[in-house]
Scaffold this motif. Structure first.
Motif, PDB file in Angstrom:
ATOM      1  N   ASP A 142       1.786   2.786  -9.587  1.00 52.13           N
ATOM      2  CA  ASP A 142       1.105   1.514  -9.824  1.00 52.13           C
ATOM      3  C   ASP A 142       1.312   0.580  -8.636  1.00 52.13           C
ATOM      4  N   LEU A 143       2.544   0.537  -8.187  1.00 54.05           N
ATOM      5  CA  LEU A 143       2.851  -0.345  -7.056  1.00 54.05           C
ATOM      6  C   LEU A 143       2.075   0.080  -5.812  1.00 54.05           C
ATOM      7  N   LEU A 144       2.049   1.388  -5.573  1.00 55.39           N
ATOM      8  CA  LEU A 144       1.362   1.856  -4.374  1.00 55.39           C
ATOM      9  C   LEU A 144      -0.138   1.603  -4.468  1.00 55.39           C
ATOM     10  N   LEU A 145      -0.674   1.638  -5.681  1.00 56.91           N
ATOM     11  CA  LEU A 145      -2.086   1.322  -5.834  1.00 56.91           C
ATOM     12  C   LEU A 145      -2.366  -0.140  -5.454  1.00 56.91           C
ATOM     13  N   TRP A 146      -1.426  -0.989  -5.801  1.00 58.04           N
ATOM     14  CA  TRP A 146      -1.566  -2.384  -5.427  1.00 58.04           C
ATOM     15  C   TRP A 146      -1.649  -2.566  -3.905  1.00 58.04           C
ATOM     16  N   SER A 147      -0.978  -1.667  -3.210  1.00 61.95           N
ATOM     17  CA  SER A 147      -0.950  -1.839  -1.754  1.00 61.95           C
ATOM     18  C   SER A 147      -2.300  -1.577  -1.120  1.00 61.95           C
ATOM     19  N   LEU A 148      -3.198  -0.996  -1.916  1.00 55.29           N
ATOM     20  CA  LEU A 148      -4.512  -0.684  -1.362  1.00 55.29           C
ATOM     21  C   LEU A 148      -5.518  -1.817  -1.565  1.00 55.29           C
ATOM     22  N   ARG A 149      -5.094  -2.896  -2.150  1.00 57.39           N
ATOM     23  CA  ARG A 149      -5.983  -4.030  -2.345  1.00 57.39           C
ATOM     24  C   ARG A 149      -5.613  -5.142  -1.383  1.00 57.39           C
ATOM     25  N   SER A 150      -6.381  -6.204  -1.389  1.00 56.89           N
ATOM     26  CA  SER A 150      -6.156  -7.263  -0.411  1.00 56.89           C
ATOM     27  C   SER A 150      -5.259  -8.377  -0.907  1.00 56.89           C
ATOM     28  N   SER A 151      -5.493  -8.822  -2.096  1.00 62.64           N
ATOM     29  CA  SER A 151      -4.666  -9.925  -2.599  1.00 62.64           C
ATOM     30  C   SER A 151      -4.601  -9.863  -4.102  1.00 62.64           C
ATOM     31  N   GLY A 152      -3.694 -10.591  -4.631  1.00 64.67           N
ATOM     32  CA  GLY A 152      -3.514 -10.623  -6.077  1.00 64.67           C
ATOM     33  C   GLY A 152      -2.062 -10.867  -6.363  1.00 64.67           C
ATOM     34  N   SER A 153      -1.788 -11.286  -7.570  1.00 69.33           N
ATOM     35  CA  SER A 153      -0.392 -11.504  -7.930  1.00 69.33           C
ATOM     36  C   SER A 153      -0.129 -10.891  -9.285  1.00 69.33           C
ATOM     37  N   LEU A 154       1.110 -10.930  -9.645  1.00 66.93           N
ATOM     38  CA  LEU A 154       1.542 -10.310 -10.878  1.00 66.93           C
ATOM     39  C   LEU A 154       0.860 -10.961 -12.066  1.00 66.93           C
ATOM     40  N   GLY A 155       0.308 -10.162 -12.919  1.00 67.27           N
ATOM     41  CA  GLY A 155      -0.335 -10.700 -14.107  1.00 67.27           C
ATOM     42  C   GLY A 155      -1.780 -11.069 -13.870  1.00 67.27           C
ATOM     43  N   ALA A 156      -2.171 -11.160 -12.606  1.00 59.60           N
ATOM     44  CA  ALA A 156      -3.574 -11.482 -12.326  1.00 59.60           C
ATOM     45  C   ALA A 156      -4.290 -10.240 -11.831  1.00 59.60           C
ATOM     46  N   GLU A 157      -5.538 -10.396 -11.567  1.00 62.63           N
ATOM     47  CA  GLU A 157      -6.338  -9.269 -11.124  1.00 62.63           C
ATOM     48  C   GLU A 157      -6.080  -8.956  -9.655  1.00 62.63           C
ATOM     49  N   ALA A 158      -6.232  -7.712  -9.325  1.00 64.30           N
ATOM     50  CA  ALA A 158      -6.188  -7.333  -7.909  1.00 64.30           C
ATOM     51  C   ALA A 158      -7.557  -7.595  -7.315  1.00 64.30           C
ATOM     52  N   LEU A 159      -7.576  -8.197  -6.143  1.00 64.28           N
ATOM     53  CA  LEU A 159      -8.857  -8.563  -5.532  1.00 64.28           C
ATOM     54  C   LEU A 159      -9.043  -7.818  -4.222  1.00 64.28           C
ATOM     55  N   GLY A 160     -10.270  -7.784  -3.819  1.00 63.71           N
ATOM     56  CA  GLY A 160     -10.559  -7.213  -2.516  1.00 63.71           C
ATOM     57  C   GLY A 160     -10.899  -5.739  -2.615  1.00 63.71           C
ATOM     58  N   PRO A 161     -11.433  -5.228  -1.541  1.00 63.34           N
ATOM     59  CA  PRO A 161     -11.827  -3.815  -1.544  1.00 63.34           C
ATOM     60  C   PRO A 161     -10.611  -2.906  -1.511  1.00 63.34           C
ATOM     61  N   VAL A 162     -10.887  -1.650  -1.897  1.00 62.61           N
ATOM     62  CA  VAL A 162      -9.810  -0.661  -1.871  1.00 62.61           C
ATOM     63  C   VAL A 162      -9.744  -0.041  -0.491  1.00 62.61           C
ATOM     64  N   GLY A 163      -8.629  -0.175   0.150  1.00 64.85           N
ATOM     65  CA  GLY A 163      -8.541   0.388   1.492  1.00 64.85           C
ATOM     66  C   GLY A 163      -7.198   0.087   2.104  1.00 64.85           C
ATOM     67  N   LEU A 164      -7.097   0.381   3.365  1.00 60.95           N
ATOM     68  CA  LEU A 164      -5.803   0.237   4.028  1.00 60.95           C
ATOM     69  C   LEU A 164      -5.685  -1.092   4.775  1.00 60.95           C
ATOM     70  N   GLN A 165      -6.517  -2.055   4.406  1.00 59.77           N
ATOM     71  CA  GLN A 165      -6.530  -3.286   5.181  1.00 59.77           C
ATOM     72  C   GLN A 165      -5.202  -4.030   5.131  1.00 59.77           C
ATOM     73  N   THR A 166      -4.543  -3.943   3.984  1.00 58.08           N
ATOM     74  CA  THR A 166      -3.261  -4.644   3.894  1.00 58.08           C
ATOM     75  C   THR A 166      -2.253  -4.049   4.865  1.00 58.08           C
ATOM     76  N   TYR A 167      -2.291  -2.724   4.961  1.00 56.19           N
ATOM     77  CA  TYR A 167      -1.378  -2.081   5.909  1.00 56.19           C
ATOM     78  C   TYR A 167      -1.658  -2.544   7.329  1.00 56.19           C
ATOM     79  N   ALA A 168      -2.967  -2.633   7.647  1.00 55.75           N
ATOM     80  CA  ALA A 168      -3.330  -3.100   8.993  1.00 55.75           C
ATOM     81  C   ALA A 168      -2.766  -4.495   9.211  1.00 55.75           C
ATOM     82  N   ARG A 169      -2.885  -5.305   8.160  1.00 60.23           N
ATOM     83  CA  ARG A 169      -2.409  -6.691   8.266  1.00 60.23           C
ATOM     84  C   ARG A 169      -0.923  -6.759   8.548  1.00 60.23           C
ATOM     85  N   ILE A 170      -0.144  -6.050   7.749  1.00 59.38           N
ATOM     86  CA  ILE A 170       1.301  -6.212   7.914  1.00 59.38           C
ATOM     87  C   ILE A 170       1.787  -5.591   9.216  1.00 59.38           C
ATOM     88  N   LEU A 171       1.094  -4.540   9.659  1.00 59.92           N
ATOM     89  CA  LEU A 171       1.589  -3.913  10.871  1.00 59.92           C
ATOM     90  C   LEU A 171       1.155  -4.658  12.127  1.00 59.92           C
TER      91      LEU A 171
END
Lengths: 276, 380, 311
Positions: free
Chosen positions: C55-84
């Protein structure tokens, strides 16, 4: 020429020995100086840290009882550990026995899998459980903490029992079998008594690891439900008095008692895997 | 000649039947195509070198190892898929496998307890077997407080307390020292016979097999070589392996030349020396192997004055004679082992030490003799 | 002599059939099952663990969102690009690697002599005492140990008081040993040291003493023997302990939290902050994935190197 070489060798030996003993001393200083200092501080008469203390008092120990969060969190920690330990022991022991009883080709991999919750970072475990509990709308803090602690402690029980089983003579099981004992009877009357030290070691380890855990639990606490390490931490953020030292000293005593118990019943060297 | 695959004792039905049993997979199975039968009251030994599959076979009979082909039947009942704890057997392990956390009596009582016998009966059986192995005073000791020999007796007693249909022994004597071994052989057989116990034992020690067994199953490389009584195995080995494994044997390659007299056949060795053999089944021009036991060979007294050159000495009726060169002597106390070379072959001669020719030195010519009936001829 | 009739026990005819003592058929069937079934509860626990991880790793494939709320953004590796590519996160990763390396080396240097002593001492009593001495800090709650270290390293702590008392430091000056990388490094070493000692001792146990004796009979003194013969053979144990130290230090949470203040952030702290305060679950999840990859690759690398050393 020979004397010259002998002199260098001797000086070198002395130097090496001096280094070794310095390192040993430093290591023990690192390990114990902080703990001893804390214990000293717990008896400090004044409310600010002063080394050495100018006066002595037991008031900080009484303060622990007065502070509700310590009493409550201690009860929570104890309750959680008391529930988690038997669960982890049963789960870990059965898994170790099940994997050991009949050798199969994927056994190594299966063992690593069983140990995975403690091989992976505890914060990741904590966060992933938080996410999971949120998804299944798990409101009860206590259940969540119990589940989390079982996950991160049963591998210790598994490893301890597996280590004991690997030292156990399989032929004793065969002997029992040849004496018409069914598998459960064999386990209960022959195998289990022989691996009991491993079970006990695992239980103690599970208890201590559950009681002490911080990194995983911190994701799962709520204002009404927290464990003692977290209560200590939160207290520390705002208060600087030696109450923390007093609580800490009690926990050091708990650790010392555990170590002495393990040494008495199993032998500490066997517990950490240093003796066959 | 009779090969005792089937027991000679007529019984109400065999205790154990092995029917073309195979164990293990692949190109070199552990055991292949083993069949034999054990009657009630028999002591059968599986004898063979390590790797012969004898231990695997025993473990399969016990149920610790699955059988990949063939059947095992215990008292007529097929044992396929039956786990060890449901078979009417008891095992004496090589390392005894006594439960370290239980006293001797508790060890003995374990089996009867699992059988669910009443308490009085359990106690009675434990005391009974304790007496039978003469360890009455040791009931409350723990296994680690006992000597090796005592532990062995407890292991045997524990198995006997089960009163099993079949007793299985895995190299029971191997952990005892030589003196104790000889003594325990007799004790154990006496005890088992007095209780009419049917037993199968596994060993690599041929002395043990010969001394204790009613019948021996000689195994090698996963298969059965010969089954027979100790006398049959020793005196009429079926091939050089059996001849060499059970006792020593001199092997001489020879070709049959047909009958000379009634029952007496003539063989020519590879170097042309004639030998007489009594009671063989080979016919003229059959290639054969002649097996002669070292103790069957004698050095005739007063054989000095033999011609120096190694002319072939003709057999005299039933007496075979050969001229060879004395190579070495090993003094064994009761016997002397003498090695004699002739025509590239080396023969072992075993004599009572009193019959030894002490004047012989290496290099001397020496005449050796043996009886035509003491030779066993087998087809090559 | 006793002549009980073996082979056909009169007392218990039921023995010869399949059902012992009338035990219910179901119990028998269950006991004939493969013992692997006993691992089922553990597998259940691991399953829960695994699902949470997934579940946690699935969250990493989205762009934004918080606990209890919806995950937003497209499914992809963009977050990884961001943090790296973000210097903030890279800085945390760099600090993590830096501090882990330092504390690994320090703990190995400090731990090796003690582990050697534990394994080599002829007295069982000394060995037991040493092990107990190392075990007590080991079994003491980490929070306690970190607090204790703060008392030692703090501005009014033991070190500074001693330095003041000895006159090395003037009254108003103090050695900054808290809330910086130094204190975290010391803290990590402290945290990891018992693990290292026990792992080293376990690895040393298998060492064959006769090899040292052989070297000494060939004229090498203790020092040469140690560096030329003993140490290379202890290398697998050192590798195992070092890997463990590196992994434990790299994913440490409480140590940088208490000793580093806000100045030092290791990857575990960033994960916590992003998840709990910044409400940025995808970033926290992506960083968790990075931490997982870090741990697994260290373990696999160590395993492979260990095997090659033995080849």
């Amino acid at each position: 020429m020979r004397n010259h070489r002998g002199l260098i060798a001797r000086v070198r030996l002395r130097l090496c020995l001096a280094t070794v003993w310095t390192l040993r001393g430093s290591a023990f200083v690192l390990l114990f100086a902080p703990i001893l200092l804390v214990m000293l501080q717990s008896f400090n008469g004044t409310s600010y840290t002063r080394i050495p203390p100018s006066s002595w008092s037991l008031r900080w120990y009484w303060n622990i009882l007065a502070r509700e969060e310590f009493a409550q969190s201690f009860v929570t920690s104890l309750t959680v550990a008391a529930i988690v330990t038997p669960l982890s022991v049963v789960i870990g022991t059965l898994a170790a026995y099940g994997l050991w009883k009949r050798p199969f080709s994927g056994a190594r991999a299966a063992q690593s899998l069983m140990m995975s919750p403690i091989l992976l970072p505890l914060v990741v475990t904590g966060l992933s459980l938080l996410v999971l509990f949120n998804r299944v709308h798990l409101r009860d803090g206590l259940l969540g903490i119990v589940v989390a602690h079982v996950i991160i402690t049963f591998p210790y029980c598994f490893r301890a029992v597996l280590a004991a089983l690997e030292r156990y003579d399989r032929q004793l099981d065969e002997a029992a079998s040849s004496l018409r004992a069914r598998p459960w009877t064999t386990f209960r009357h022959v195998t289990l008594p022989m691996v009991r030290p491993g079970v006990f070691a695992g239980a103690l380890f599970a208890f201590v690891m559950s009681f002490d855990d911080f990194a995983t639990t911190i994701f799962l606490i709520s204002p009404e439900r927290k464990t003692l390490p977290i209560a200590i931490y939160q207290y520390m953020e705002f208060n600087l008095d030696p109450t923390v030292s007093a609580v800490s000293t009690l926990l050091v005593v708990l650790a010392t008692v555990s170590v002495l118990l393990i040494e008495k019943f199993i032998g500490m060297d066997r517990f950490v895997g240093l003796r066959a | 000649m009779k090969n005792s695959v089937l027991p000679s004792v007529s019984t109400p039905g065999p205790v154990l039947e092995l029917d073309r049993v195979a164990i293990g997979y692949g190109r070199e199975p552990v055991v292949s195509d083993v069949s034999f039968v054990v009657a009630a009251g028999e002591f059968v030994t599986l004898l063979g070198p390590s790797g012969s599959g004898k231990t695997s076979l025993l473990r399969a009979i016990a149920g610790f190892v699955p059988v990949t082909n063939g059947d095992i039947r215990l008292q007529g009942r097929p044992m396929a898929g039956v786990p060890p704890y449901e078979r009417d057997i008891a095992v004496v392990f090589q390392n005894y496998a006594l439960f370290p956390h239980m006293t001797v009596v508790q060890n003995l009582a374990f089996g009867p307890r699992t059988l669910g016998l009443p308490k009085a009966e359990i106690a009675r059986r434990a005391q009974q077997v304790l007496r039978q192995v003469r360890l009455e005073a040791f009931g409350d000791r723990y296994p680690h407080e006992l000597s090796g020999g005592q532990q062995q007796r407890v292991a045997i007693a524990r198995a006997l307390a089960m009163q099993p249909a079949l007793l299985l022994l895995d190299e029971p004597m191997s952990n005892l020292d030589a003196r104790l071994r000889a003594q325990m052989r007799i004790e154990l057989i006496d005890l088992l016979k007095s209780l009419s116990v049917t037993a199968i034992s596994v060993t690599h020690d041929q002395d043990e097999a010969l001394a204790m067994s009613d019948r021996i199953v000689v195994m090698a490389e996963g298969g059965v070589r010969q089954i027979g009584t100790p006398g049959e195995i020793y005196q009429r080995p079926i091939d050089p392996f059996v001849a060499g494994f059970v006792g020593d044997a001199n092997v001489i390659r020879a070709t049959c030349r047909g009958e000379v007299h009634e029952g007496l056949a003539r063989f020519d060795t590879e170097w042309g020396h004639p030998l007489h053999v009594r009671g063989c089944t080979l016919r003229a021009d059959d290639a054969g192997l002649l097996l002669v036991r070292p103790e069957a060979i004698t050095l005739p007294a007063g054989a000095s004055g033999m011609p120096a050159d190694a002319q072939a000495v003709e057999p005299n009726g039933d007496l075979n004679q050969l001229l060879g060169v004395f190579k070495s002597r090993a003094y064994m106390g009761a016997t002397s082992e003498i090695r004699v070379t002739l025509h590239g072959e080396e023969l072992l001669v075993r004599l009572p030490a009193s019959h030894d020719r002490h004047d012989l030195v290496p290099g001397d010519s020496v005449c050796i003799q043996w009886d035509a009936a003491a030779v066993r001829a087998i087809r090559r | 002599m006793n002549t009980s009739a073996f082979g056909r026990s009169k007392e218990t005819p039921a023995l010869l059939s399949g059902s012992d003592r009338g035990a219910p058929a179901l119990v028998q069937r269950v006991q004939r099952l493969s013992p692997l079934w006993l691992a089922l509860p553990a597998c259940l626990v691991l399953f829960i663990f695994g699902i949470g991880l997934l579940d946690l790793l699935l969250w990493s494939l989205r762009s934004s969102g918080s606990l209890g709320a919806e995950a937003l953004g497209p499914v992809g590796l963009q977050t990884y690009a961001r943090i790296l590519s973000d210097p903030l996160y890279l800085g945390a990763l760099g600090a993590t690697l830096r501090l882990s390396a330092v504390s690994t080396i320090a703990s190995l240097v400090l731990g090796l002599p003690i582990a050697y002593w534990i394994v080599r001492t002829p007295s069982a009593r000394v060995r037991a005492t040493l092990i107990m001495l190392v075990a007590v800090p080991f079994m003491t709650s980490l929070i306690v140990r970190l607090y204790a270290l703060m008392l030692v390293l703090g501005n009014t702590g033991l070190v500074n008081r001693v330095l003041h008392g000895l006159g090395i430091l003037p009254e108003n000056d103090f050695l900054p040993l808290i809330r910086n990388e130094t204190s975290v490094a010391i803290g990590l070493t402290y945290f990891v040291l018992p693990f290292v000692i026990f792992t080293l001792a376990g690895g040393f146990r298998r060492f064959d003493r006769t090899l040292e004796e052989a070297a000494q009979s060939l004229g090498a003194d203790e020092v040469i023997t140690f560096f030329r013969v003993t140490l290379p053979l202890l290398a697998p144990g050192v590798l195992a302990a070092g890997t463990l130290a590196f992994v434990l230090a790299g994913t440490a949470f409480a140590t940088p939290l208490l000793l580093g203040g806000s100045a030092v952030r290791m990857i575990a702290n960033v994960i916590y902050d992003q998840a709990m305060f910044a409400q940025n679950l995808p970033v926290a999840a992506a960083l968790s994935a990075v931490a997982l990859v870090f741990t697994l690759s260290c373990l696999m690398l160590a395993g492979r190197l260990g095997r090659r050393a033995h080849a």
